[in-house]
Design a protein around this motif. Structure first.
Motif, PDB file in Angstrom:
ATOM      1  N   TRP A   5      28.883  -4.818  -8.889  1.00 32.97           N
ATOM      2  CA  TRP A   5      29.863  -4.555  -9.943  1.00 32.97           C
ATOM      3  C   TRP A   5      30.720  -5.790 -10.233  1.00 32.97           C
ATOM      4  O   TRP A   5      31.050  -6.076 -11.381  1.00 32.97           O
ATOM      5  CB  TRP A   5      30.756  -3.364  -9.557  1.00 32.97           C
ATOM      6  N   VAL A   6      31.061  -6.516  -9.196  1.00 34.40           N
ATOM      7  CA  VAL A   6      31.835  -7.758  -9.383  1.00 34.40           C
ATOM      8  C   VAL A   6      31.022  -8.756 -10.201  1.00 34.40           C
ATOM      9  O   VAL A   6      31.550  -9.421 -11.108  1.00 34.40           O
ATOM     10  CB  VAL A   6      32.230  -8.364  -8.020  1.00 34.40           C
ATOM     11  N   SER A  28      30.931 -15.967 -11.945  1.00 36.65           N
ATOM     12  CA  SER A  28      30.510 -14.612 -11.555  1.00 36.65           C
ATOM     13  C   SER A  28      29.726 -14.625 -10.242  1.00 36.65           C
ATOM     14  O   SER A  28      29.881 -13.725  -9.408  1.00 36.65           O
ATOM     15  CB  SER A  28      29.671 -13.967 -12.672  1.00 36.65           C
ATOM     16  N   VAL A  29      28.910 -15.667 -10.043  1.00 33.95           N
ATOM     17  CA  VAL A  29      28.162 -15.788  -8.784  1.00 33.95           C
ATOM     18  C   VAL A  29      29.118 -15.998  -7.607  1.00 33.95           C
ATOM     19  O   VAL A  29      28.992 -15.342  -6.562  1.00 33.95           O
ATOM     20  CB  VAL A  29      27.151 -16.951  -8.868  1.00 33.95           C
ATOM     21  N   LEU A  30      30.090 -16.891  -7.772  1.00 37.87           N
ATOM     22  CA  LEU A  30      31.052 -17.164  -6.691  1.00 37.87           C
ATOM     23  C   LEU A  30      31.854 -15.913  -6.328  1.00 37.87           C
ATOM     24  O   LEU A  30      32.031 -15.590  -5.148  1.00 37.87           O
ATOM     25  CB  LEU A  30      31.999 -18.289  -7.109  1.00 37.87           C
ATOM     26  N   LEU A  31      32.337 -15.191  -7.335  1.00 37.53           N
ATOM     27  CA  LEU A  31      33.117 -13.976  -7.076  1.00 37.53           C
ATOM     28  C   LEU A  31      32.259 -12.910  -6.402  1.00 37.53           C
ATOM     29  O   LEU A  31      32.722 -12.202  -5.497  1.00 37.53           O
ATOM     30  CB  LEU A  31      33.695 -13.432  -8.385  1.00 37.53           C
ATOM     31  N   SER A  32      31.006 -12.805  -6.827  1.00 34.55           N
ATOM     32  CA  SER A  32      30.109 -11.813  -6.221  1.00 34.55           C
ATOM     33  C   SER A  32      29.786 -12.171  -4.771  1.00 34.55           C
ATOM     34  O   SER A  32      29.720 -11.297  -3.902  1.00 34.55           O
ATOM     35  CB  SER A  32      28.821 -11.715  -7.038  1.00 34.55           C
ATOM     36  N   LEU A  33      29.577 -13.459  -4.504  1.00 33.72           N
ATOM     37  CA  LEU A  33      29.319 -13.897  -3.127  1.00 33.72           C
ATOM     38  C   LEU A  33      30.514 -13.582  -2.233  1.00 33.72           C
ATOM     39  O   LEU A  33      30.366 -13.107  -1.107  1.00 33.72           O
ATOM     40  CB  LEU A  33      29.032 -15.404  -3.108  1.00 33.72           C
ATOM     41  N   TRP A  34      31.713 -13.858  -2.761  1.00 35.45           N
ATOM     42  CA  TRP A  34      32.937 -13.576  -2.003  1.00 35.45           C
ATOM     43  C   TRP A  34      33.071 -12.079  -1.732  1.00 35.45           C
ATOM     44  O   TRP A  34      33.385 -11.674  -0.600  1.00 35.45           O
ATOM     45  CB  TRP A  34      34.139 -14.088  -2.791  1.00 35.45           C
ATOM     46  N   ALA A  35      32.793 -11.254  -2.728  1.00 38.39           N
ATOM     47  CA  ALA A  35      32.898  -9.801  -2.557  1.00 38.39           C
ATOM     48  C   ALA A  35      31.851  -9.267  -1.596  1.00 38.39           C
ATOM     49  O   ALA A  35      32.101  -8.292  -0.871  1.00 38.39           O
ATOM     50  CB  ALA A  35      32.764  -9.101  -3.911  1.00 38.39           C
ATOM     51  N   GLY A  36      30.674  -9.912  -1.573  1.00 38.21           N
ATOM     52  CA  GLY A  36      29.599  -9.437  -0.708  1.00 38.21           C
ATOM     53  C   GLY A  36      29.583 -10.064   0.664  1.00 38.21           C
ATOM     54  O   GLY A  36      28.706  -9.752   1.485  1.00 38.21           O
ATOM     55  N   GLY A  37      30.537 -10.964   0.924  1.00 36.69           N
ATOM     56  CA  GLY A  37      30.605 -11.592   2.231  1.00 36.69           C
ATOM     57  C   GLY A  37      29.524 -12.623   2.486  1.00 36.69           C
ATOM     58  O   GLY A  37      29.243 -12.983   3.631  1.00 36.69           O
ATOM     59  N   VAL A  38      28.899 -13.125   1.403  1.00 43.02           N
ATOM     60  CA  VAL A  38      27.856 -14.142   1.528  1.00 43.02           C
ATOM     61  C   VAL A  38      28.524 -15.519   1.466  1.00 43.02           C
ATOM     62  O   VAL A  38      29.438 -15.718   0.668  1.00 43.02           O
ATOM     63  CB  VAL A  38      26.818 -14.014   0.388  1.00 43.02           C
ATOM     64  N   PRO A  39      28.125 -16.479   2.300  1.00 35.51           N
ATOM     65  CA  PRO A  39      28.735 -17.816   2.273  1.00 35.51           C
ATOM     66  C   PRO A  39      28.674 -18.431   0.873  1.00 35.51           C
ATOM     67  O   PRO A  39      27.639 -18.366   0.200  1.00 35.51           O
ATOM     68  CB  PRO A  39      27.883 -18.618   3.271  1.00 35.51           C
TER      69      PRO A  39
END
Length: 423
Positions: A5-6, A28-39
């Protein structure tokens, strides 16, 4: 699910705010990575590996060769040669514009470059002959679209890389659809020329004139033969052909036609570098975006939804074609292909859809988007050359968009057109 969703919401908001697509994808990729706990290093790593590809090297090279050809006098000689065939017709200048775009496309690989190179010469000429200025600009913008349909084509290379399809096969597939589109456009130009009371060039057909202009344009005409002939005979790869195109266009423009000068060269290099850099940044962020789509299994969900609509491949292709026309109005061609091709092709291949045919559907669908606002790149180039506001071109381009859609429908329904020259 939160990261998905992020990803979707942040992309929508950034595009709504008018942020350039490359940065919108990256944010959008950076925010999604942050929300998903991916480095967050995931984005940097993918951005680097996405450009670590030999075929991608062809993109900046074809962009540079197109800029060199535009400045080096190649376009003017192509136009003179084509006009020797069409000058006796009422629609001669309009038809000459379409045909000149098709030849220039075979050596530039770029749609905006084709519009700029041919339109700068033909828009004033067509206006003098009685075409409305907005009609002349629309013909140039639409004819320039052949820049990515006739090989070599940068979007074709991107599709081939994204879907592991042969670049050579994609190039071969472009000729059939291009012929269909040229026929449709010439018919429309003929009708519009009659409607607007356009004058002829007052010159009858002369075989001597054809020979004279053909001889003058021999180096321009040799370009497509050298570039495409080398690819199809296996003498060199598409990437190597791009390098040869740069060297060839430089030599012809600098020492044969002598219209490319050392003084003009820095501006050519700066312009092509900015264009190539923009495309490569989009490739970096779009590749990371596509990888996240795979990671979050969005492609699987989307595939199940598509198949749920119908299991008839023809019906699905028509639905996807309509979808591409809509998406093309607000997304750039490169982005559409890099993001959507890896999602849609795996869904369609089990149903018997040929990847090469589907590649042409994607390229042409995205190309029509270059004629429609708000991201109609060809429109903006034609507007800049003609001095007309976009609002005027928006109305004038409608018949040409409808014509392209009619040709597009024929190509979608008849895969034999795309596969005509493919082994």
């Amino acid at each position: 699910m939160e990261a998905v969703w992020v990803l979707a919401i942040s992309l929508f908001i950034t595009l709504l705010l008018g942020i350039p697509i490359a940065f919108a994808l990256g944010i959008s990729v950076l925010l999604s990575l942050w929300a998903g706990g991916v480095p967050l290093t995931f984005l940097g790593q993918l951005s680097f590996t996405s450009l670590d590809s030999f075929p991608i090297l062809a993109i900046p090279l074809f962009i540079l060769s197109g800029a060199l050809m535009e400045t080096g006098g190649i376009s003017q000689r192509l136009i003179d040669f084509v006009q020797s065939f069409t000058g006796h017709l009422r629609s001669g200048l309009g038809v000459a514009t379409v045909l000149a775009c098709s030849i220039f496309a075979a050596i530039s690989g770029s749609s905006p470059a084709t519009v700029a190179a041919i339109g700068a010469i033909m828009i004033p000429a067509m206006t003098s002959a009685g075409y409305k200025k907005e009609t002349a600009a629309s013909i140039s913008a639409t004819g320039g679209g052949l820049g990515i349909i006739i090989p070599p084509s940068i979007p074709m290379i991107l599709y081939a890389i994204s879907t592991d399809t042969s670049v050579k096969d994609m190039f071969l597939a472009g000729f059939g659809p291009a012929l269909v589109i040229i026929v449709f456009l010439i018919a429309l130009v003929g009708w519009i020329s009659k409607k607007e009371g356009v004058r002829t060039l007052n010159q009858g057909f002369s075989f001597r004139n054809v020979l004279r202009t053909g001889w003058s344009a021999k180096w321009s005409l040799l370009g497509p033969v050298l570039i495409l002939g080398g690819i199809y005979t296996g003498i060199f790869t598409p990437t190597e052909s791009a390098a040869i195109a740069v060297v060839y266009s430089f030599i012809v423009g600098m020492w044969i036609y002598r219209e490319l000068t050392w003084k003009k060269l820095p501006q050519v290099l700066i312009h092509s570098s900015i264009t190539a850099g923009t495309v490569l940044i989009i490739i970096c962020t779009a590749t990371a975006f596509a990888q996240l789509i795979t990671l979050y299994q969005i492609s699987n969900v989307f595939g199940e939804w598509i198949i749920g609509l119908s299991n008839n491949p023809t019906v699905l292709l028509l639905i996807i074609a309509l979808f591409l026309l809509i998406v093309g109005t607000f997304m750039e061609t490169v982005t559409i292909i890099i993001i959507l091709a890896p999602i849609l092709l795996p869904v369609l291949q089990p149903l018997g859809v040929d990847p090469v045919h589907f590649g042409m559907i994607m390229v042409i669908g995205a190309e029509i988007g270059m004629l429609t606002p708000p991201v109609g790149v060809n429109l903006f180039v034609a507007s800049s050359i003609s001095g007309l506001p976009i609002a005027k071109l928006d109305r004038a381009i409608i018949p040409f968009v409808l014509c392209m859609i009619a040709a597009y429908l024929v190509i979608v329904l008849l895969p034999q057109i795309s596969l005509l020259f493919v082994k």
